[in-house]
Design a protein around this motif. Structure first.
Motif, PDB file in Angstrom:
ATOM      1  N   SER A  60      47.128  35.467  17.789  1.00 48.40           N
ATOM      2  CA  SER A  60      47.917  34.139  18.138  1.00 48.40           C
ATOM      3  C   SER A  60      46.626  33.060  18.362  1.00 48.40           C
ATOM      4  N   SER A  61      45.800  33.422  19.019  1.00 44.78           N
ATOM      5  CA  SER A  61      44.717  32.347  19.639  1.00 44.78           C
ATOM      6  C   SER A  61      44.032  31.816  18.146  1.00 44.78           C
ATOM      7  N   ALA A  62      43.861  32.676  17.449  1.00 46.91           N
ATOM      8  CA  ALA A  62      42.817  32.325  16.297  1.00 46.91           C
ATOM      9  C   ALA A  62      43.655  31.627  15.047  1.00 46.91           C
ATOM     10  N   ARG A  63      44.727  31.173  15.097  1.00 47.83           N
ATOM     11  CA  ARG A  63      45.449  30.673  13.988  1.00 47.83           C
ATOM     12  C   ARG A  63      44.643  29.493  13.229  1.00 47.83           C
ATOM     13  N   ASN A  64      43.751  28.968  13.896  1.00 51.89           N
ATOM     14  CA  ASN A  64      43.312  27.829  13.436  1.00 51.89           C
ATOM     15  C   ASN A  64      41.773  28.068  13.075  1.00 51.89           C
ATOM     16  N   GLY A  65      41.578  29.452  12.738  1.00 44.07           N
ATOM     17  CA  GLY A  65      40.001  29.836  12.641  1.00 44.07           C
ATOM     18  C   GLY A  65      39.396  29.879  14.132  1.00 44.07           C
ATOM     19  N   ALA A  66      38.014  30.554  13.922  1.00 44.66           N
ATOM     20  CA  ALA A  66      37.348  30.637  15.014  1.00 44.66           C
ATOM     21  C   ALA A  66      35.997  30.225  14.858  1.00 44.66           C
TER      22      ALA A  66
ATOM     23  N   SER B 290      57.768  40.581  19.630  1.00 41.61           N
ATOM     24  CA  SER B 290      56.417  41.248  19.014  1.00 41.61           C
ATOM     25  C   SER B 290      56.307  40.311  17.681  1.00 41.61           C
ATOM     26  N   ILE B 291      55.030  40.286  17.426  1.00 42.21           N
ATOM     27  CA  ILE B 291      54.487  40.003  16.431  1.00 42.21           C
ATOM     28  C   ILE B 291      53.733  40.857  15.703  1.00 42.21           C
ATOM     29  N   PHE B 292      54.042  40.943  14.316  1.00 44.79           N
ATOM     30  CA  PHE B 292      53.107  41.956  13.642  1.00 44.79           C
ATOM     31  C   PHE B 292      52.456  41.299  12.386  1.00 44.79           C
ATOM     32  N   TYR B 293      51.202  41.379  12.239  1.00 40.62           N
ATOM     33  CA  TYR B 293      50.561  40.827  11.050  1.00 40.62           C
ATOM     34  C   TYR B 293      49.625  41.743  10.359  1.00 40.62           C
TER      35      TYR B 293
ATOM     36  N   ALA C  50      51.299  32.996  15.684  1.00 43.27           N
ATOM     37  CA  ALA C  50      51.199  32.169  16.969  1.00 43.27           C
ATOM     38  C   ALA C  50      52.427  32.041  17.790  1.00 43.27           C
ATOM     39  N   ASP C  51      52.261  32.404  19.153  1.00 35.68           N
ATOM     40  CA  ASP C  51      53.327  32.438  19.714  1.00 35.68           C
ATOM     41  C   ASP C  51      53.672  30.883  20.288  1.00 35.68           C
ATOM     42  N   PRO C  52      54.700  30.515  20.992  1.00 32.50           N
ATOM     43  CA  PRO C  52      54.918  29.189  21.170  1.00 32.50           C
ATOM     44  C   PRO C  52      54.379  28.837  22.600  1.00 32.50           C
ATOM     45  N   ASP C  53      54.508  27.588  22.866  1.00 34.34           N
ATOM     46  CA  ASP C  53      54.130  27.315  24.236  1.00 34.34           C
ATOM     47  C   ASP C  53      54.879  27.870  25.551  1.00 34.34           C
ATOM     48  N   PRO C  54      54.685  28.103  26.730  1.00 34.74           N
ATOM     49  CA  PRO C  54      55.413  28.845  27.445  1.00 34.74           C
ATOM     50  C   PRO C  54      56.610  27.715  28.054  1.00 34.74           C
TER      51      PRO C  54
ATOM     52  N   ILE D 273      54.808  31.206  15.009  1.00 32.37           N
ATOM     53  CA  ILE D 273      54.660  30.486  13.903  1.00 32.37           C
ATOM     54  C   ILE D 273      53.563  31.187  13.062  1.00 32.37           C
ATOM     55  N   MET D 274      53.851  31.426  11.796  1.00 31.30           N
ATOM     56  CA  MET D 274      53.248  32.317  11.147  1.00 31.30           C
ATOM     57  C   MET D 274      52.477  31.519   9.985  1.00 31.30           C
ATOM     58  N   THR D 275      51.125  31.944  10.121  1.00 30.75           N
ATOM     59  CA  THR D 275      50.122  31.320   9.044  1.00 30.75           C
ATOM     60  C   THR D 275      49.883  32.504   7.977  1.00 30.75           C
TER      61      THR D 275
END
Lengths: 492, 1061
Positions: B220-226, B625-628, B662-666, B709-711
């Motif tokens: 999740s955290s790295a959806r915008n690159g790292a 659950s998010i699988f990718y 990526a998960d949503p905000d809390p 949100i799936m990228t």
């Protein structure tokens, strides 16, 4: 580290993973906001005040300003422009979205929450209060928009596109709901004392019963043009049941001089707006007060010797227009839902039409007295024989109605209640519409004129609001837009 | 470059030492030295020195980024000097990939860009990424303000419209770093973000991973690159002491260009108390100016003052000191550093001020098969940030005060802000505040303590199999105080009640305020990783499996008062009214399982596959659950065909496909109650009321069906080297779809609610990235190399099913930033004139001013405002040149970004007050709006008839033409302009002293450097206002709207010194 052989290590690892998996759900079930109480933690005591604040925020705010301008107590200043579109009747779908939004989302939804919760708990005090306020708030919306969602409304995600119900059907449902609430046991042990959570009567349930009855009377009277038989039956049944009616104002009065705790019209128009003198005396109202030597002119406009603006006369160069008196507002002005005066005037009308209750003259006189009393004034000399406001006992039905409704019109200038006078004008056609503008020598003081800056076809007055943009945009079931000159279902 | 390698015990070990240098003779720090065929190895220290315990007949493989690897057979000597040849090809470069793994670049099927320590800290930056701006194709990197302010990084375009950030994930030594922006209360003050306060001198390398395939393992955290950051570590050998320091002088950069023909006044009249230059033509004649106090008045010539605003600013001074002590034995190594930044920016006083202390301690220990590495970092920071933007009722922006001083009034004189002519009572205008008053009397200050670090434990069961636990944490506590002195002009003074100024206008009382904000951020991240490596004939298999636990906590408490009773006492007790206090907490937790396998064939073909499954607390509990999965392929074509000696000496093709969820905000899944806060037309009604607490059902429907949100991203590229590696090319194409944007969608309030949080719509980013590295000249004594990079990203909102087709992201007055279906996520709109069918401007028959268009554009979602264009760049490029002659190195970097439009609040104010350069149109004489018509009536068909406009804008209304409330139709043309720019980012000259000189002071490496940063800025003719990089609207999409009277950026000059002992 030698004791940690590979197999043992892997076994340990998988066991940990398994444990992790089992603990997962609990670890992850934390998405409950610590910043806001959970939906189920609400109770009638904390939710009802929110809903009432929502109703007064609009009835006593935007609608009070709009109603005051359209009832011609005041009009837009010639040297400012905040409410110019109201004075021009230039109110379209994108305007006043907040009226609809706040009354539905902050008001009706929360009334419904209280109704459901109090029904579960058998707390009939809250049940009645929420039912009456929901009916009152819904009625204002119906009277403004003619038809609104009711039967399918307030269901959230379960129905995002509620269908619109016609006004009369909604009225009938509301009257039924009030009857159901009135039939409850107000001595049941499950009832709680609302105390100061009741912003209107401080927990006095007998007043709420009177409020409920008076609201029913008002709604039946609204029906006289289109459903005269229903109105007659309803009113007669009401009297036959021995109903009590309001003798004091049903109003919110507990305002204090702190940010966000003041009278809503004062807060938005005086405290927060950079120009506190937009609303200037309208010649329509002022000419009437002056013609009658009515002392209320001082209460409403500060002093007797004032100048005024002809209704909607934006660019007036006439003498005194730019220095016209500003409408007097105070932080602790009440927001009235139904005033005592209004209650009496309705009883007078009921008597006049159906010969029920006290004779019309008596309740009319009490109405005028109550209206003056709100302002600390005494109307005795005005209603006395030969007085300016003496009831036309010998006059025609029309004369009597004109006297009653004109006095009601004047009384609604008090308590942020202008929108009610606008509705009553559309129901009864009083005060009469003047064939000439107020600058004309033939103008009769107090008659409603067409705004000088109207954007409507000649001679027309607004009769309703258009469905708000927020609705048109998001609900495919919203009906087509109707011009604001089209009367609503109960109009004369 | 650090490799986490457990040394293994063998018989007949002996210790060798050596030094790794480049072919230029300079030491190569952090080179990896590995015993071939084993996991035994070490890294060289800052000076290229290393020592290592090796078996008798070992072969060493020495690698470093940017150099050809070299194999050295160990003989009987104990000391080795190893010289590496610099390389342009990427064959054996090492890169840091997800989870901090070090990979041979040839194995990697996606684009990576790596910078080493010398590139990061060449010119004493105070933030890690300062020197990377413009140097990475496809990375939009900018610093938004003065010392300590936020860094913005957007990799491959904006993919997230709402419900999250577009900033990349920062990873230090394999552990995610929090990137918080504490204290950014209302956008008017910027205290920086998480990355901007890391000590750049502590960093060994930075690798930019732009694509989803590269970062999918982070979830999740790295959806915008790292951005992968590797820190410096100690190395085996004697104690080393390194010092680096710099002194840096800054001056204010781009300032708006002002007109110099008209002076103080309004409507063509000379008016002493006006805050504008709409007065008569300047004539140089001595005239009184400012307030009349005690029957006296100041006198000066009525002429424009050159550099009036520039003179307000001072020379900023920034001093940095860094001391690192490192060393170690065979089993234990350590690195300790202390860094200090003391920076006082160009605004007079300490209004822009940063004092930062960074401490780090890192250890690497191994015993047999077990190794433990640690990193502890503490940052103590105190910062004053200038208050930019619009003045509030309790204090104002400095820059806003400066902009509205007429061009003939000497700003510097106001420094004596308590002088009777310039004080609160008698400042020349009641419409603004003396700019020096705010500097001395008001402030925004933040103190923060931040600790981050990690523990990394590893057990190497066999040469092939290892297990590792890595626990990291990042904790920050920040305390922000904002204070505004109360003031009220005296009655009967120039500005007080019953004012004596000629306009009879009094200044509003400033009631003063204190706001105290306390913020805590805590992130913990733990990974458990198993690794297995197996070589089978021609095949090589690397397998990794892991589990991750992540938790992020935020706790904010804010209290404020207004109406201060005792001036100068900034405490929450100092008011007649009760303080307003709010709190906000949130917690997010994620558990992840992941795996990766890399299959290599004969050093030429590598296939990588990875999967991850996250369970997130912010998703509905029953569907969390998010699988990718992801996969990449790398084919070193040149190895397959043995092309080493061809013109094309190296060719690698790569392709990758990756998904991240990526998960949503809390707190968007359950319904809640909110305290009553019912908005009125102006103001509100709030709980508590009448002594009762009032809550209602929230108007937002939280959604228990919310999805991540799936990228999804595909990328393909090639790396080619020609002519003996003198020319290298790296080209990439990518195509990225971000699907399921989380938006609150407006719903019919009849439903009882106003919005529904929903997943909707897709954003696509696709583009190309190209980088070219050329070494035109290469001799023993002289080398010239340059790199060029180019990137073009096309951003498009594909759909927003169920939501508005053009959600509003930010508006300033009537200028709007919207994400528009079919266009980009950042389109700028503003009012436009009504046009006749023939395209002429329709003006009011009464005033001659243009009418605002009310006709909805059916091709653009019925907007009546005009679309000025996208705020995003069309393309970007950067060039850097390096010249080396003997011990001298000169390099220069240019950053060019083309296209896009921006809104400028600076331009707005300067146009309003008549200071702007463009406000002398037609010499300020009456003019008729060019090409304009008047509607004269309607024809037989009811169609409007237009006649030529003959009404001039009169001279006393001239200013209204530039005022957006009086002439909204045309005013925005002067406020929205091209955001392109070309910037000379840096010029650095460094000299390494010959060892015989440096040794005289006991140093074995001494270098000095001089540099200049951000010294040249070119913008198109339409922008003579601002540096388009500066913004006070934050470091995400909203910032693309432009700026609102933000502080100008700085130019810097300085020198640095590095010494090693």
């Amino acid at each position: 580290m030698k004791i940690l052989n590979k197999k043992l290590f892997i076994a340990t690892m998988f066991t940990s993973l398994l444990l992790l998996g089992m603990g997962c759900k609990k670890q992850l079930d934390i998405n409950y906001s610590p910043n806001n109480p959970d939906y189920d933690l609400g109770n009638p005591r904390i939710v009802l005040p929110t809903a009432i604040l929502a109703t007064i925020s609009k009835v006593g705010g935007d609608l009070s300003i709009l109603g005051g301008i359209w009832s011609e107590y005041f009009t837009e200043s010639t040297v400012a422009s905040q409410y110019r579109n109201y004075a021009q009747y230039n109110v379209k779908s994108p305007d006043l979205n907040a009226v609809y939004t706040r009354m539905f989302a902050d008001g009706l939804k929360n009334y419904q929450y209280v109704i459901s919760k109090s029904a579960e708990e058998g707390d009939w005090n809250y049940y009645l209060m929420a039912t009456v306020m929901k009916a009152y708030t819904t009625e204002v919306l119906v009277d403004l928009y003619d038809e609104i969602p009711y039967s399918e409304a307030l269901q959230g995600q379960a129905n995002l596109y509620p269908k619109f119900d016609d006004g009369h059907t909604i009225y009938v449902s509301l009257l039924d709901s009030i009857d159901v609430a009135l039939s409850k046991d107000f001595n049941a042990s499950t009832n709680t004392d609302p105390g100061n959570a009741d912003l209107i009567f401080g927990g006095d349930m007998s007043q709420w019963i009177a409020f409920a009855n008076t609201l029913k009377l008002k709604m039946y009277l609204r029906m006289i043009n289109k459903y005269p038989e229903d109105a007659e039956k309803g009113i007669k049944d009401l009297y036959n049941s021995g109903a009590t009616f309001l003798t004091t104002n049903a109003a919110v009065t507990n305002f204090t001089d702190q940010d966000s705790k003041r009278n809503p019209m004062y807060e938005q128009n005086i405290q927060q707006l950079n120009t506190p003198d937009n609303l200037r005396a309208s010649t329509t109202f002022v000419s009437w007060l002056k013609a009658n030597g009515d002392p209320r002119i001082v209460s409403f406009f500060g002093k007797e010797d004032i100048t005024s603006v002809n209704q909607g006369d934006d660019n007036s160069n006439s003498e005194g227009a730019s220095t016209a008196a500003v409408f007097v507002e105070k932080f602790d002005d009440p927001v009235v839902f139904i005033s005592a005066a209004e209650s009496y005037f309705m009883q007078a009308e009921a008597n006049l039409r159906y010969n029920v209750g006290t004779p019309a003259k008596e309740t009319y006189d009490e109405g005028v007295m109550a209206a003056f009393n709100d302002l600390g004034l005494d109307a005795t000399s005005f209603i006395a024989s030969g007085g300016r406001y003496e009831f036309p006992s010998g006059g025609s039905m029309d004369d009597k109605m004109e006297a009653i409704i004109t006095q009601k019109w004047a009384s609604c200038a008090y308590g942020c209640h202008g929108i009610e006078a606008f509705f009553e004008k559309n129901r009864t056609d009083f005060p009469k519409t003047s064939p000439v503008y107020s600058t004309n020598p033939n103008y009769i003081p107090g008659q409603i004129v067409v705004s000088a800056s109207t954007v409507l076809p000649p001679g027309q007055l607004p009769k309703r609001l258009q469905f708000p943009y927020v609705v048109i945009q998001s609900n495919p079931n919203a009906p087509a837009l109707v011009p604001i000159t089209t009367p609503v279902w109960w109009s004369k | 470059m650090l490799m986490v390698i457990a040394a293994q015990s063998f018989a007949q070990q002996r210790t060798i030492s050596g030094k790794v240098t480049g072919n230029d003779g300079n030491p190569i720090p952090f080179a990896t030295i590995q015993v071939q065929g084993t996991n035994t190895g070490t890294t060289s220290d800052e000076n290229g020195n290393f020592s290592l315990s090796v078996p008798g007949n070992a072969t060493l493989v020495v690698r470093s980024i940017g150099y050809e690897p070299q194999e050295i057979a160990i003989g009987s000597q104990s000391s080795y000097n190893i010289q590496l040849a610099s390389s342009t090809k990427s064959l054996n470069e090492l890169v840091v990939t997800a989870l901090g793994r070090t990979e041979n670049k040839s194995k990697v099927g996606y684009s990576t860009t790596t910078f080493d320590a010398s590139q990061i800290s060449a010119n004493a930056p105070i933030s890690v990424l300062d020197n990377l701006a413009g140097q990475v194709a496809g990375a939009d990197i900018s610093t938004l303000g003065g010392p300590g302010s936020s860094t913005k990084v957007v990799l491959r375009g904006y993919g997230v419209i709402s419900g999250g950030s577009n900033q990349p994930l920062y990873v230090i030594d394999g552990v995610p770093l929090a990137d918080n922006r504490p204290g950014a209360i209302d956008g008017n003050v910027d205290f920086g973000n998480g990355i901007s306060n890391i000590n750049p001198n502590d960093i060994a390398s930075v690798t930019v991973l732009k694509g989803t395939a590269a970062t999918a393992l982070y979830g999740s955290s790295a959806r915008n690159g790292a951005i992968m950051i590797t820190t410096k570590r100690g190395s085996e050998g004697k104690l080393k002491i390194e010092y680096s320091g710099s002194a840096n002088f800054s001056r204010v950069g781009r300032l708006p260009k002002l007109q110099n023909q008209f002076g103080n006044g309004w409507g063509d009249e000379f008016i002493l108390s006006e805050n504008g230059s709409w007065g008569p033509r300047l004539d140089g004649v001595m005239r009184p100016w400012g307030s009349i106090v005690d029957n006296s008045q100041l006198v000066k010539p009525y002429s424009a003052i050159d550099n009036n605003i520039r003179n307000f600013y001072t020379t900023g001074v920034e001093v940095t000191n860094n001391l690192a002590i490192s060393g170690g034995s065979e089993h234990n190594r350590f690195y300790f550093s202390y860094g200090n930044v003391s920076s006082n920016g160009v605004i007079p006083t300490k209004t822009d001020y940063l004092q930062r202390n960074n401490f780090s301690l890192r250890t690497n220990s191994n015993y047999g098969k077990f190794s433990i590495n640690t990193s502890f970092n503490y940052i103590n920071r105190k910062m004053n940030a200038p208050n930019t933007g619009q003045a509030s009722s309790s204090g104002g922006g400095v820059f806003e005060s400066l902009l509205q001083i007429p061009v003939d009034i000497p700003i510097e004189d106001f420094q004596l802000y308590q002088n009777k002519f310039f004080n609160v009572d008698n400042y020349f205008t009641p419409y603004a505040e003396n700019p020096y008053y705010g500097l001395y009397e008001n402030g925004d200050q933040q103190s923060s303590d931040r600790f981050f670090g990690n523990l990394d434990l590893k057990y190497q069961f066999t040469n092939e199999f290892s297990a590792q636990i890595r626990m990291g944490g990042d904790f920050e506590n920040s305390r922000t105080l904002s204070w505004n002195q109360p003031n009220a002009p005296q009655p009967g003074s120039w500005n007080g009640p019953n004012p004596t100024n000629p306009e009879g206008q009094s200044r509003k009382v400033d009631p003063g305020s204190v706001e105290k904000l306390s913020q805590y951020y805590g992130t913990i991240n733990t990974d458990f990783i198993l690794q297995y490596t197996k070589a089978l004939n021609d095949f090589n298999l690397d397998v990794m499996a892991g589990a991750n636990y992540y938790q992020n906590t935020y706790d904010r408490t804010d209290a404020s008062i207004t109406n201060l009773v005792i001036p100068g006492f900034f405490n929450l007790s100092n008011s007649e009214q009760p303080p307003v206090a709010t709190e906000n907490k949130s917690r997010r937790r994620r558990i992840g399982l992941y795996g990766q396998a890399v299959l290599g064939y004969k050093d030429q073909l590598y296939l990588t596959g990875n999967v991850r499954n996250d369970w997130s607390s912010t998703l509905p509990i029953d569907n969390n659950s998010i699988f990718y999965p992801g996969a990449s392929l790398s084919w070193v074509v040149s190895n397959t065909f043995g092309m080493t000696n061809n013109t094309v000496s190296y060719l690698k093709l790569r392709a990758a496909y990756g998904i991240t969820g990526a998960d949503p905000d809390p707190y968007q899944t359950y319904s809640v109650l909110t305290p009553a806060d019912i908005s009125l037309g102006f103001g509100s009604l709030t709980s508590p009321f009448n002594g009762v607490s009032a809550f209602g059902v929230s108007n937002t429907i939280n959604n228990n069906k919310l999805k991540p949100i799936m990228t999804r991203e595909f990328e393909a590229g090639a790396e080619i080297s020609f002519l003996g590696d003198r020319i290298g090319i790296d080209a990439t194409y990518y195509h990225k779809i971000s699907d399921g944007q989380i938006f609150p969608v407006s719903v019919d309030p009849s439903s009882g609610y106003t919005s529904l949080v929903e997943n909707l719509g897709k954003v696509r980013n696709q583009g190309v990235e190209l980088s070219l590295h050329v070494v035109p000249v290469k001799t023993n004594n002289f080398e010239w190399s340059f790199t060029y990079n180019f990137a073009k990203n096309q951003n498009k909102v594909i759909n927003l099913n169920g939501g508005l087709p053009n959600p509003l992201l930010l508006s300033v007055y009537d200028a709007e930033l919207r994400a528009v279906v079919g266009k980009t996520v950042a389109e700028i709109y503003a009012p436009t004139p009504q046009l006749s069918p023939s395209g002429q401007i329709v003006v009011s028959a009464e005033t001659g001013f243009p009418l605002v268009n009310q006709t909805p554009d059916t091709s653009d979602n019925n907007m009546t405002k005009r679309r000025y264009g996208s705020a995003l760049y069309d393309y970007t490029m950067g060039i850097s040149n390096t010249f080396r002659y003997k011990n001298f190195t000169l390099d220069a970097a240019l950053d060019f970004r083309y296209g896009g439009v921006m809104y400028s609040g600076t331009a707005d104010l300067l146009n309003f007050v008549g200071n702007a350069y463009n406000t002398t149109y037609n010499d300020r004489r009456p003019f008729i709006i060019p090409n304009s018509v008047i509607e004269s009536g309607v024809d037989g068909n009811g169609k409007p008839v237009y006649v030529e406009n003959t009404i001039p804008i009169p001279v006393d209304d001239y200013y209204d033409y530039y005022y957006m409330t009086k002439n909204p139709a045309m005013a925005y043309d002067a406020r929205i302009f091209d955001r392109s720019f070309l910037k000379l980012r840096s010029v650095n000259l460094s000299y390494t002293l010959p060892e015989q000189w440096s040794s005289k002071i006991g140093s074995n490496n001494l270098s000095i450097g001089i540099y200049a940063k951000n010294i040249l800025l070119w913008t198109p003719a339409s922008n003579y206002m601002v540096d388009p990089e500066a913004t006070n609207e934050g470091n995400d999409i909203e910032g693309e709207l432009g700026e609102f009277r933000t502080s100008p950026l700085e130019e810097q000059f300085g020198f640095s010194l590095r010494a090693t002992f």
